[in-house]
Write a protein that holds these residues in place. Structure first.
Motif, PDB file in Angstrom:
ATOM      1  N   ILE A  97       0.731  -1.181  -0.056  1.00 46.46           N
ATOM      2  CA  ILE A  97      -0.039  -0.031  -0.038  1.00 46.46           C
ATOM      3  C   ILE A  97       1.065   1.281   0.048  1.00 46.46           C
ATOM      4  N   GLU A  98       0.658   2.056  -0.995  1.00 46.14           N
ATOM      5  CA  GLU A  98       1.579   3.212  -0.972  1.00 46.14           C
ATOM      6  C   GLU A  98       0.812   4.533  -0.314  1.00 46.14           C
ATOM      7  N   LYS A  99      -0.736   4.398  -0.324  1.00 41.90           N
ATOM      8  CA  LYS A  99      -1.210   5.289   0.167  1.00 41.90           C
ATOM      9  C   LYS A  99      -2.589   4.836   0.838  1.00 41.90           C
ATOM     10  N   GLY A 100      -2.707   5.350   2.148  1.00 41.03           N
ATOM     11  CA  GLY A 100      -3.933   4.860   2.984  1.00 41.03           C
ATOM     12  C   GLY A 100      -5.128   6.035   2.796  1.00 41.03           C
ATOM     13  N   GLY A 101      -6.053   5.744   3.536  1.00 40.10           N
ATOM     14  CA  GLY A 101      -7.385   6.630   3.372  1.00 40.10           C
ATOM     15  C   GLY A 101      -8.457   5.801   4.300  1.00 40.10           C
ATOM     16  N   GLU A 102      -9.481   6.451   4.671  1.00 45.66           N
ATOM     17  CA  GLU A 102     -10.492   5.983   5.205  1.00 45.66           C
ATOM     18  C   GLU A 102     -11.372   4.987   4.406  1.00 45.66           C
ATOM     19  N   ARG A 103     -11.380   5.333   3.087  1.00 48.98           N
ATOM     20  CA  ARG A 103     -12.353   4.486   2.232  1.00 48.98           C
ATOM     21  C   ARG A 103     -11.711   4.052   0.931  1.00 48.98           C
ATOM     22  N   ALA A 104     -10.235   4.361   1.087  1.00 43.22           N
ATOM     23  CA  ALA A 104      -9.641   3.750  -0.303  1.00 43.22           C
ATOM     24  C   ALA A 104      -8.269   3.694  -0.017  1.00 43.22           C
ATOM     25  N   VAL A 105      -7.402   2.629  -0.578  1.00 39.46           N
ATOM     26  CA  VAL A 105      -6.041   2.705  -0.719  1.00 39.46           C
ATOM     27  C   VAL A 105      -5.488   2.647  -1.854  1.00 39.46           C
ATOM     28  N   GLU A 106      -4.384   3.064  -1.945  1.00 36.26           N
ATOM     29  CA  GLU A 106      -3.451   3.185  -3.377  1.00 36.26           C
ATOM     30  C   GLU A 106      -2.559   1.961  -3.218  1.00 36.26           C
ATOM     31  N   THR A 107      -2.563   1.156  -4.409  1.00 39.72           N
ATOM     32  CA  THR A 107      -1.600   0.065  -4.396  1.00 39.72           C
ATOM     33  C   THR A 107      -0.818  -0.067  -5.567  1.00 39.72           C
ATOM     34  N   ALA A 108       0.545  -0.514  -5.906  1.00 37.06           N
ATOM     35  CA  ALA A 108       1.317  -0.360  -7.075  1.00 37.06           C
ATOM     36  C   ALA A 108       0.516  -1.646  -7.987  1.00 37.06           C
ATOM     37  N   ARG A 109       0.439  -2.627  -7.355  1.00 33.60           N
ATOM     38  CA  ARG A 109      -0.318  -3.838  -8.211  1.00 33.60           C
ATOM     39  C   ARG A 109      -1.712  -3.791  -8.638  1.00 33.60           C
ATOM     40  N   HIS A 110      -2.486  -3.119  -7.989  1.00 30.37           N
ATOM     41  CA  HIS A 110      -3.939  -3.248  -8.175  1.00 30.37           C
ATOM     42  C   HIS A 110      -4.693  -1.794  -8.381  1.00 30.37           C
ATOM     43  N   GLY A 111      -3.688  -1.017  -8.304  1.00 29.90           N
ATOM     44  CA  GLY A 111      -4.262   0.370  -8.238  1.00 29.90           C
ATOM     45  C   GLY A 111      -5.041   0.892  -7.182  1.00 29.90           C
ATOM     46  N   THR A 112      -6.202   1.700  -7.287  1.00 30.89           N
ATOM     47  CA  THR A 112      -7.039   1.987  -6.137  1.00 30.89           C
ATOM     48  C   THR A 112      -7.988   0.874  -5.678  1.00 30.89           C
ATOM     49  N   LEU A 113      -7.925   0.651  -4.531  1.00 32.30           N
ATOM     50  CA  LEU A 113      -8.863  -0.220  -3.875  1.00 32.30           C
ATOM     51  C   LEU A 113      -9.988   0.484  -2.881  1.00 32.30           C
ATOM     52  N   ALA A 114     -11.174   0.711  -3.270  1.00 29.85           N
ATOM     53  CA  ALA A 114     -12.014   1.524  -2.673  1.00 29.85           C
ATOM     54  C   ALA A 114     -13.007   0.440  -1.911  1.00 29.85           C
ATOM     55  N   ALA A 115     -13.645   0.999  -0.753  1.00 26.75           N
ATOM     56  CA  ALA A 115     -14.338   0.509   0.086  1.00 26.75           C
ATOM     57  C   ALA A 115     -15.382   1.411   0.973  1.00 26.75           C
ATOM     58  N   ASP A 116     -16.356   0.918   1.540  1.00 28.76           N
ATOM     59  CA  ASP A 116     -16.871   1.775   2.687  1.00 28.76           C
ATOM     60  C   ASP A 116     -16.345   1.968   3.776  1.00 28.76           C
ATOM     61  N   VAL A 117     -15.517   0.924   4.222  1.00 25.69           N
ATOM     62  CA  VAL A 117     -14.755   1.054   5.599  1.00 25.69           C
ATOM     63  C   VAL A 117     -13.376   0.498   5.213  1.00 25.69           C
ATOM     64  N   VAL A 118     -12.153   1.095   5.580  1.00 22.83           N
ATOM     65  CA  VAL A 118     -10.930   0.471   5.381  1.00 22.83           C
ATOM     66  C   VAL A 118     -10.413   0.078   7.115  1.00 22.83           C
ATOM     67  N   LEU A 119     -10.112  -1.331   7.109  1.00 22.96           N
ATOM     68  CA  LEU A 119      -9.675  -1.568   8.595  1.00 22.96           C
ATOM     69  C   LEU A 119      -8.244  -2.083   8.660  1.00 22.96           C
ATOM     70  N   VAL A 120      -7.498  -1.684   9.636  1.00 25.03           N
ATOM     71  CA  VAL A 120      -6.133  -1.964   9.655  1.00 25.03           C
ATOM     72  C   VAL A 120      -5.832  -2.985  10.502  1.00 25.03           C
ATOM     73  N   ALA A 121      -5.235  -4.124  10.142  1.00 20.61           N
ATOM     74  CA  ALA A 121      -4.963  -5.286  11.119  1.00 20.61           C
ATOM     75  C   ALA A 121      -3.618  -5.734  10.988  1.00 20.61           C
ATOM     76  N   THR A 122      -2.543  -4.888  10.960  1.00 22.89           N
ATOM     77  CA  THR A 122      -1.187  -5.126  10.867  1.00 22.89           C
ATOM     78  C   THR A 122      -0.411  -5.525  11.953  1.00 22.89           C
ATOM     79  N   GLY A 123      -0.956  -5.824  13.262  1.00 20.95           N
ATOM     80  CA  GLY A 123      -0.285  -6.393  14.301  1.00 20.95           C
ATOM     81  C   GLY A 123       0.043  -5.339  15.277  1.00 20.95           C
ATOM     82  N   GLY A 124       0.402  -6.034  16.400  1.00 22.84           N
ATOM     83  CA  GLY A 124       0.906  -5.018  17.832  1.00 22.84           C
ATOM     84  C   GLY A 124       2.554  -5.242  17.753  1.00 22.84           C
ATOM     85  N   VAL A 125       3.019  -4.177  18.738  1.00 23.76           N
ATOM     86  CA  VAL A 125       4.202  -4.334  19.445  1.00 23.76           C
ATOM     87  C   VAL A 125       4.157  -4.244  20.764  1.00 23.76           C
TER      88      VAL A 125
END
Ligand SMILES: Cc1cc2nc3c(=O)[nH]c(=O)nc-3n(C[C@H](O)[C@H](O)[C@H](O)COP(=O)(O)OP(=O)(O)OC[C@H]3O[C@@H](n4cnc5c(N)ncnc54)[C@H](O)[C@@H]3O)c2cc1C
Length: 371
Positions: free
Chosen positions: A202-230
């Motif tokens: 993911i090159e750019k995040g957002g509340e309703r879409a993300v920009e990716t190199a491989r698939h272009g823009t992926l849009a949704a009503d809700v973007v949820l992040v689950a990338t782990g904890g430290v």
């Protein structure tokens, strides 16, 4: 305020520790924001009905003999037994004979522009925002991160009727787990209609879409992040220069600080059989929390609880008993996936969809340790 034992945190480990302390006749003060919320339901039942599950409500805590302070601990002098807690404009100075640290993990947002305010499905307070978005009816959800939390979240949401896309930098969901778990998770996601996209940066995040190199823009009503904890130890709480996870002694003492103990996702435990062990899962949070309470009460014993985690990926129940990383060879034995070490002793058993066989799996791993 003066107390016998202050427990910093109000999650799984802190609540287990406080409950056990109360059983030992010690009245603990549990310090954390809100009431103690259980974590596993946040990716399971609570995601369907929008209601987080409490580990104990006000009445239960009182019945158990646990006092509670709704606050965050911002500073600690562990050797003097002093804590400073704050909530909004209010502040408290707490003096304790013993302090147990149990602040868990920090589920940070990834350092990607546009994700500064992203929804992270791991924190009960963020969960309220999420519940408001998904409980009104089916929506399109993009889940970022296909570890245990992201994969469970995607499967649960799809089962509840939402349209779900799950993306990860790696090529398979649960990529870091042992086979056959990644393939099994992928097949289950496919069955549930989850679109899984691997190798996605993911090159750019957002509340309703993300920009990716491989698939272009992926849009949704809700973007949820689950990338782990430290592991989390706010600077004011750290006992000097420490590395995290915090390496504790066999009785969960913080080395060099006789009044201080730590437990839960924060710690690296000297396990009697498996050696230094970081095991950020629910059962270990209970085990280390209770071990810390026993130590405070003067009951000393090696930490030998057999490590165990489980995960519900939609209808499937995956479980791992023991430590997969210590297995040198794997084989299917009577329907269980058994990992053995260099000496041929069982060190890990994967149990898929057969919770009744957990006892057997545990016995096998224990037997490997000569118990
Ligand atoms: C969404 C989710 C789903 C999970 N599902 C599973 C599962 O299915 N199976 C499994 O085995 N494990 C699961 N886990 C892992 C398991 O829940 C954790 O290992 C366990 O909760 C760790 O307990 P803990 O007390 O260390 O941390 P937590 O339970 O995270 O609690 C830490 C608490 O400390 C509080 N705190 C932090 N800083 C401070 C401070 N400065 N002052 C006061 N309080 C503070 C936090 O608000 C929090 O309430 C899941 C975890 C999450 C997040």
């Amino acid at each position: 305020m003066k107390v016998e034992v202050a427990v910093v945190g109000n999650g799984v480990a802190a609540t287990a520790c406080a409950t056990r302390l109360a059983r030992h006749g010690i009245r603990p003060l549990l310090i954390g924001p809100g009431l103690p919320v259980d974590r596993p339901p946040l990716t399971k039942a609570a995601l369907v009905d929008g209601k987080p599950r409490l580990l104990a409500d006000e009445e239960r805590l009182a019945e158990r003999g646990i006092d509670r302070l709704h606050a965050l601990v911002v500073d600690a002098e562990l050797d003097e037994g002093r804590l400073r807690a704050e909530w909004g404009a209010e502040a408290w100075e707490v003096e304790a004979d013993r302090i147990v640290l149990a602040p868990g993990l920090l589920y940070a947002r990834p350092p990607i522009p546009g994700f500064e305010d992203a929804l992270v499905n791991a924190d009960p307070h963020v969960f309220e925002r999420l519940a408001a978005l998904i409980c009104a009816g089916p929506v399109e959800v993009l889940v970022v991160g296909a570890g245990l939390i992201g994969t469970e979240t995607a499967a649960t949401l799809a089962q509840a009727g939402h349209r779900v896309t799950l993306v990860d930098l790696l090529e398979r969901p649960l990529h870091r787990l042992h086979d056959p778990l990644p393939a099994l998770a992928r097949a289950t996601l496919d069955d549930l209609g989850v679109r899984f996209l691997g190798g996605v940066r993911i090159e750019k995040g957002g509340e309703r879409a993300v920009e990716t190199a491989r698939h272009g823009t992926l849009a949704a009503d809700v973007v949820l992040v689950a990338t782990g904890g430290v592991p989390l130890l706010p600077p004011g709480l750290a006992p000097g220069e420490v590395e995290l996870p915090l390496a504790v002694g066999p009785n969960m003492q913080v080395p060099g600080h006789p009044r201080a103990y730590a437990c839960g996702d924060l710690v690296l435990v000297p396990h009697a059989r498996f050696g230094p062990l970081r095991f950020p899962h629910w059962d270990a949070a209970i085990g280390t929390g209770e071990q810390a309470a026993d130590a405070v009460a003067g009951v000393a014993a090696p930490y030998e609880r057999v490590p165990y985690w489980w995960s519900d990926i939609g209808p499937r129940r995956l479980a791992e008993v023991g430590v997969a990383a210590q297995a040198a060879a794997w084989a299917e034995e009577g329907g269980l996936h058994v990992g053995r070490d260099e000496q041929g002793e069982p060190v890990c058993v994967l149990v898929v969809d057969e919770p009744r066989r957990l006892r057997e799996a545990r016995a096998l791993v224990q037997e490997g340790g000569g118990a």
